[in-house]
Design an enzyme around this catalytic site. Structure first.
Site, mmCIF file in Angstrom:
data_model
loop_
_atom_site.group_PDB
_atom_site.id
_atom_site.type_symbol
_atom_site.label_atom_id
_atom_site.label_comp_id
_atom_site.label_asym_id
_atom_site.label_seq_id
_atom_site.Cartn_x
_atom_site.Cartn_y
_atom_site.Cartn_z
ATOM 1 N N HIS A 135 0.870 -1.182 0.000
ATOM 2 C CA HIS A 135 0.000 0.000 0.000
ATOM 3 C C HIS A 135 0.908 1.234 0.000
ATOM 4 O O HIS A 135 2.016 1.190 0.559
ATOM 5 C CB HIS A 135 -0.827 -0.062 1.279
ATOM 6 C CG HIS A 135 -1.918 0.943 1.419
ATOM 7 N ND1 HIS A 135 -1.680 2.260 1.726
ATOM 8 C CD2 HIS A 135 -3.271 0.818 1.327
ATOM 9 C CE1 HIS A 135 -2.831 2.904 1.824
ATOM 10 N NE2 HIS A 135 -3.816 2.053 1.574
ATOM 11 N N ASP A 212 2.966 -4.089 7.992
ATOM 12 C CA ASP A 212 1.691 -3.397 7.812
ATOM 13 C C ASP A 212 0.588 -4.414 8.076
ATOM 14 O O ASP A 212 0.343 -5.302 7.260
ATOM 15 C CB ASP A 212 1.636 -2.849 6.380
ATOM 16 C CG ASP A 212 0.298 -2.228 6.023
ATOM 17 O OD1 ASP A 212 -0.679 -2.430 6.770
ATOM 18 O OD2 ASP A 212 0.229 -1.559 4.979
ATOM 19 N N GLN A 215 -4.630 -5.170 7.097
ATOM 20 C CA GLN A 215 -5.605 -6.155 6.614
ATOM 21 C C GLN A 215 -5.568 -7.462 7.400
ATOM 22 O O GLN A 215 -6.468 -8.287 7.240
ATOM 23 C CB GLN A 215 -5.365 -6.459 5.119
ATOM 24 C CG GLN A 215 -5.590 -5.281 4.187
ATOM 25 C CD GLN A 215 -7.025 -4.764 4.220
ATOM 26 O OE1 GLN A 215 -7.976 -5.469 4.573
ATOM 27 N NE2 GLN A 215 -7.189 -3.499 3.860
ATOM 28 N N LYS A 238 -10.475 -0.377 10.669
ATOM 29 C CA LYS A 238 -10.706 -1.559 9.836
ATOM 30 C C LYS A 238 -11.079 -2.772 10.683
ATOM 31 O O LYS A 238 -11.316 -3.844 10.156
ATOM 32 C CB LYS A 238 -9.478 -1.843 8.977
ATOM 33 C CG LYS A 238 -9.239 -0.736 7.939
ATOM 34 C CD LYS A 238 -8.104 -1.009 6.979
ATOM 35 C CE LYS A 238 -7.961 0.163 6.013
ATOM 36 N NZ LYS A 238 -6.907 -0.035 5.019
ATOM 37 N N CYS A 376 -4.693 2.378 -3.786
ATOM 38 C CA CYS A 376 -3.501 2.879 -3.083
ATOM 39 C C CYS A 376 -2.305 1.966 -3.289
ATOM 40 O O CYS A 376 -1.500 1.765 -2.366
ATOM 41 C CB CYS A 376 -3.752 3.062 -1.585
ATOM 42 S SG CYS A 376 -5.045 4.235 -1.237
HETATM 43 C C1 LIG Z 1 -5.952 0.719 4.690
HETATM 44 C C2 LIG Z 1 -4.551 0.293 4.570
HETATM 45 C C3 LIG Z 1 -3.515 1.145 4.959
HETATM 46 C C4 LIG Z 1 -3.741 2.545 5.441
HETATM 47 O O1 LIG Z 1 -4.522 2.595 6.599
HETATM 48 P P1 LIG Z 1 -4.999 4.012 7.163
HETATM 49 O O2 LIG Z 1 -6.027 3.636 8.165
HETATM 50 O O3 LIG Z 1 -5.568 4.768 5.986
HETATM 51 O O4 LIG Z 1 -3.806 4.688 7.738
HETATM 52 C C5 LIG Z 1 -2.230 0.676 4.857
HETATM 53 N N1 LIG Z 1 -1.971 -0.563 4.406
HETATM 54 C C6 LIG Z 1 -2.939 -1.405 4.020
HETATM 55 C C7 LIG Z 1 -2.574 -2.779 3.552
HETATM 56 C C8 LIG Z 1 -4.253 -1.006 4.085
HETATM 57 O O5 LIG Z 1 -5.221 -1.842 3.689
#
Ligand SMILES: *Cc1c(COP(=O)(O)O)cnc(C)c1O
Length: 420
Positions: A135, A212, A215, A238, A376
């Site tokens: 992302h 990260d 997800q 999320k 993104c």
């Molecule tokens: C949504 C997402 C982000 C960014 O999250 P934010 O809540 O917008 O800071 C980063 N990495 C992944 C894989 C995402 O799905």
């Protein structure tokens, strides 16, 4: 198929109809009285009533700043805010709640690592590895960091099934590598990456690992100790929590190496005219008044997930994802991106002859929310050879009937636009 596709695997089934009753937004109708079918969970999740109640309870009953006021409300707010730190630590297997830093979300967490750790530890000639499925939030902070420190960005490429090329990873990993930045679960391909194994190899040559988890935390039980990484970022919004509250988990040894992120109140110990000393972590990294209500409501969201059981959530979502993959792949002219054997609930696809934006606007008329665009992840789009994709992303409150409705809507779109 009933709304409990996990029965066959023997796991505790989720009562999805009962769960859906906890989400006020799912009760509403959109456009001409169509029931809402929300399949954009990878962008943000919907919120159960108890999370919404946690927000209003804070503002109606104990709104006060944390860590400052020595009065009744201030003590309540501080106790509940700090209780969430402990809850987060338990939820992600961190044990030590002093390693949990509250941020606004994944993006801010990764920027925190890039600034506070990168600025202190990176030099000209050092290398940072990212993967071809990141992302933008796990790319741009490292590009900025490279520009500032004179470091170099290296890429891990993908195999045709949407998994990482681990042989090529071993080739780019070298004695100049200081950091490996990777997603746990891809928001486009769904791929679940072998984080623990990759982190082990990075550690052997002395590199740190930032993950990260945007997800993965909503999708499967996460244990940062078992992953054995250095930094782990995720967003509360999320996982059923409100926007504005997320987490940066930081391994103890790394905390000691880091400079402050932002300067201001709360993060200091003593301030002299010309300089200052810092509060102990995690407070050193939480300058200013935090998103108190949002953090407390994030605690309620994690309690909700604990109540369902992350194992049960994972089992249900895996079965639902398999159902979605099979159903969409069976449609004529539909191509799925990514076929990793282990994956999360994001299902990206192309429909021959239909632009993703046209498709998402069309299915929206049937009350179905999916995502269209580069998601993104422009470097990944280039590697896939497309400017944009369509994405349906699933949560534990979705049903097989909703996936059937999406499939029927795609068929109608194909007829409407004259491709099928
Ligand atoms: C949504 C997402 C982000 C960014 O999250 P934010 O809540 O917008 O800071 C980063 N990495 C992944 C894989 C995402 O799905």
């Amino acid at each position: 198929m009933a709304a409990t596709p996990n029965k066959s695997t023997g796991g505790p089934a989720l009562d999805v109809q009962r769960i859906r009753a906890d989400f006020p937004i799912l009760q509403q109708k959109v456009h001409d009285e169509r029931p809402l079918i929300y399949l954009d969970n990878a962008a943000t999740s919907q919120k159960p009533q108890l999370v919404i109640d946690a927000l209003t309870t804070y503002y109606t009953q104990y709104n006060a700043n944390v860590h400052r006021a020595l009065h009744y409300l201030g003590e309540q707010a501080t106790a509940r805010y700090e209780a969430v730190r402990k809850k987060v630590a338990d939820f992600i297997g961190a044990g030590d709640s002093g390693t949990v830093v509250f941020t606004r979300g994944t993006t801010e967490s990764i920027n925190l690592v890039a600034r506070a750790w990168g600025a202190a530890r990176l030099q000209a000639g050092d290398e940072i590895i990212v993967t071809g499925m990141e992302h933008h939030s796990n790319i741009i902070p490292w590009q900025l960091c490279c520009r500032e420190r004179g470091a170099r960005l290296r890429w891990v490429e993908l195999l045709p099934d949407g998994t990482l090329d681990l042989e090529q990873y071993r080739e780019v990993l070298n004695e100049r590598t200081r950091l490996v930045a990777m997603t746990h679960v891809s928001n486009v391909l769904g791929t679940l990456n072998p984080v623990a194994a990759m982190a082990h190899e990075a550690h052997q040559i002395g590199a740190c690992v930032v993950v990260d988890g945007a997800q993965s935390v909503p999708y499967l039980p996460v244990n940062v100790a078992a992953l054995d990484v250095d930094f782990f970022a995720f967003s509360g919004h999320k996982c059923g929590g409100p926007t504005g509250a997320g987490v940066c988990w930081i391994r103890r040894e790394r905390l000691a190496e880091m400079e402050p992120f932002m300067g201001g109140g709360e993060m200091i110990e003593r301030v002299h005219d010309d300089d200052a000393t810092w509060a102990e972590p995690p407070y050193k990294f939480e300058a200013g008044t935090p998103n108190i209500a949002d953090v407390i409501a994030l605690g309620a969201a994690l309690e909700y997930l604990e109540g369902l059981g992350m194992e049960a959530v994972h089992t249900y979502e895996q079965a639902l994802t398999t159902y979605a993959l099979d159903t969409l792949a069976a449609l004529p002219g539909v191509r799925i991106f990514g076929s990793a054997p282990e994956r999360g609930g994001a299902v990206s696809f192309a429909v021959e002859g239909l632009h993703p934006h046209d498709l998402s606007q069309y299915v929206d008329q049937h009350g179905i929310a999916i995502r269209a665009g580069h998601l993104c992840a422009q470097p990944l789009m280039r590697r896939l050879g497309v400017p944009a994709v369509s994405r349906a992303s699933l949560s534990y409150y979705n049903t097989t009937a909703e996936i059937d409705a999406l499939a029927a809507s795609i068929r109608r779109a194909q007829k409407f636009f004259g491709h099928g």
